[in-house]
Structure formats: structure tokens, C-alpha cells
Design an enzyme around this catalytic site. Structure first.
Site, PDB file in Angstrom:
ATOM      1  N   HIS A  37      25.247  46.418  50.729  1.00 55.83           N
ATOM      2  CA  HIS A  37      23.890  46.486  50.741  1.00 55.83           C
ATOM      3  C   HIS A  37      23.536  46.936  52.144  1.00 55.83           C
ATOM      4  O   HIS A  37      24.114  46.405  53.079  1.00 55.83           O
ATOM      5  CB  HIS A  37      23.228  45.488  50.111  1.00 55.83           C
ATOM      6  CG  HIS A  37      23.271  45.031  48.967  1.00 55.83           C
ATOM      7  ND1 HIS A  37      21.949  44.746  48.106  1.00 55.83           N
ATOM      8  CD2 HIS A  37      24.120  45.384  47.897  1.00 55.83           C
ATOM      9  CE1 HIS A  37      22.462  44.734  46.911  1.00 55.83           C
ATOM     10  NE2 HIS A  37      23.551  45.142  46.459  1.00 55.83           N
ATOM     11  N   GLU A  47      20.990  45.848  54.125  1.00 57.88           N
ATOM     12  CA  GLU A  47      20.615  44.829  54.666  1.00 57.88           C
ATOM     13  C   GLU A  47      21.954  43.930  55.296  1.00 57.88           C
ATOM     14  O   GLU A  47      21.969  43.537  56.442  1.00 57.88           O
ATOM     15  CB  GLU A  47      19.922  43.596  53.886  1.00 57.88           C
ATOM     16  CG  GLU A  47      18.504  44.242  53.469  1.00 57.88           C
ATOM     17  CD  GLU A  47      18.612  44.827  51.872  1.00 57.88           C
ATOM     18  OE1 GLU A  47      17.512  44.756  51.309  1.00 57.88           O
ATOM     19  OE2 GLU A  47      19.534  45.386  51.704  1.00 57.88           O
ATOM     20  N   CYS A  49      16.795  42.016  47.679  1.00 59.06           N
ATOM     21  CA  CYS A  49      17.383  41.439  46.186  1.00 59.06           C
ATOM     22  C   CYS A  49      17.844  40.071  46.659  1.00 59.06           C
ATOM     23  O   CYS A  49      17.777  39.506  47.819  1.00 59.06           O
ATOM     24  CB  CYS A  49      18.745  42.319  45.631  1.00 59.06           C
ATOM     25  SG  CYS A  49      20.249  41.860  46.768  1.00 59.06           S
ATOM     26  N   CYS A 108      20.728  39.691  49.373  1.00 64.45           N
ATOM     27  CA  CYS A 108      20.197  40.131  50.584  1.00 64.45           C
ATOM     28  C   CYS A 108      19.175  38.783  51.273  1.00 64.45           C
ATOM     29  O   CYS A 108      19.261  38.600  52.255  1.00 64.45           O
ATOM     30  CB  CYS A 108      19.578  41.236  50.734  1.00 64.45           C
ATOM     31  SG  CYS A 108      20.837  42.659  50.509  1.00 64.45           S
TER      32      CYS A 108
END
Length: 160
Positions: free
Chosen positions: A53, A55, A83, A86
Site C-alpha cells: 500500500h 502508506e 484502510c 495502514c
């Protein structure tokens, strides 16, 4: 232009890097003292890894650059509301402030579905959403519109 807008534009630039790889266009930057110390964009498809991801990539780079896992003096700018995974990484890395572009009504864990930052963890980042929301949302909407179009065209080719 505010600093929040300036750094969100940097996150949008990261999202555009994901878009060039046909990845869902999500980008993030970590900022300390007005300077970007970590950058990342979504690479789940090309990397074939659920952990890739935006992040997490930005946090990883910031930790390496700053020489430690505690990012308590840093802010994270991300184009889409984080999410649960994260949000957990944000809490664990002690990021002081999160700024996101558009809400995620399917998996957003800073406000939309749940706010993990309000739970009794040992760290509670400040969080603000809606910065450059239209641009961030348009990137995602356009990507998914094109993806549906490609799938429809591929389906037509196989049925002929």
C-alpha cells in the site's frame, strides 16, 4: 496554497505513478519539518503483495531515511482514507497527523467505516480529510471507469 494542499499534490503525483503501472492510483508522502522524507504509491498488483500500500511504502522510506521507527514528528498525506492495515501502521509508527484526500466508504478506517484513531490505543494521530478531495476522487473514479470499460471490451472479444 496551504501546506496541506502542497503536500497533497505531492501525494497525487505518487498516485499518478501508480496509474502509469495500471495500479489503483493511491499515493502517499511522509513529511517532517516541511520536507518530504518518504514517498509511496500503491503497487499491490505489480508486486503481487497485499502489503504494498502507498502508506506502508511511504512510512518504510521515512523510517529508513530518518533512522528509526518512531515518526512522532511526521505527518502523512495520502490520497485515499487509510484502510485498517495502514491505520494500524500509522498508530504503530506514531505519526502525529494524517491528511487524506477522499473518503473510502468501503474500507476507510479514520472516519468512514470506523475510526481506529478513536480507540484506546497508546497513540492517537490527528486526522483531517477532504484536502484536494475532487482531484483524489477523480483519479480513482477515472481509473475504475477505464477498468470497467477494458473488461467490457475484453468480454465482447471472447464472446464473438
Amino acid at each position: 496554497m496551504t501546506n496541506d494542499e502542497k503536500f497533497m499534490f505531492a501525494a497525487i503525483a505518487q498516485a499518478e505513478s501508480a496509474l502509469k503501472l495500471d495500479e489503483v492510483p493511491i499515493g502517499a508522502v511522509v513529511v517532517k519539518d516541511g520536507k518530504i522524507v518518504g514517498r509511496g504509491f500503491n503497487r499491490r498488483e505489480t508486486g503481487k503483495n497485499a502489503l504494498y500500500h502507498a502508506e506502508l511504502a511511504a512510512i518504510d522510506e521515512a523510517c529508513k531515511r530518518l533512522g528509526g521507527w518512531r515518526l512522532w514528528q511526521c505527518e502523512l498525506y495520502v490520497t485515499l482514507e487509510p484502510c485498517p492495515m495502514c491505520a494500524g501502521a500509522i498508530i504503530n509508527s506514531r505519526i502525529k497527523r494524517v491528511v487524506y484526500g477522499c473518503s473510502d466508504y468501503k474500507a476507510g478506517s479514520c472516519k468512514s467505516v470506523i475510526n481506529l484513531f478513536e480507540l484506546p490505543y497508546n497513540h492517537k494521530p490527528e486526522c483531517i480529510g477532504g484536502i484536494r478531495e475532487n482531484e483524489c476522487s477523480a483519479l480513482l473514479s477515472d481509473f475504475f471507469r477505464e477498468l470497467r470499460k477494458k473488461k467490457k471490451q475484453a468480454k465482447k472479444k471472447t464472446s464473438v
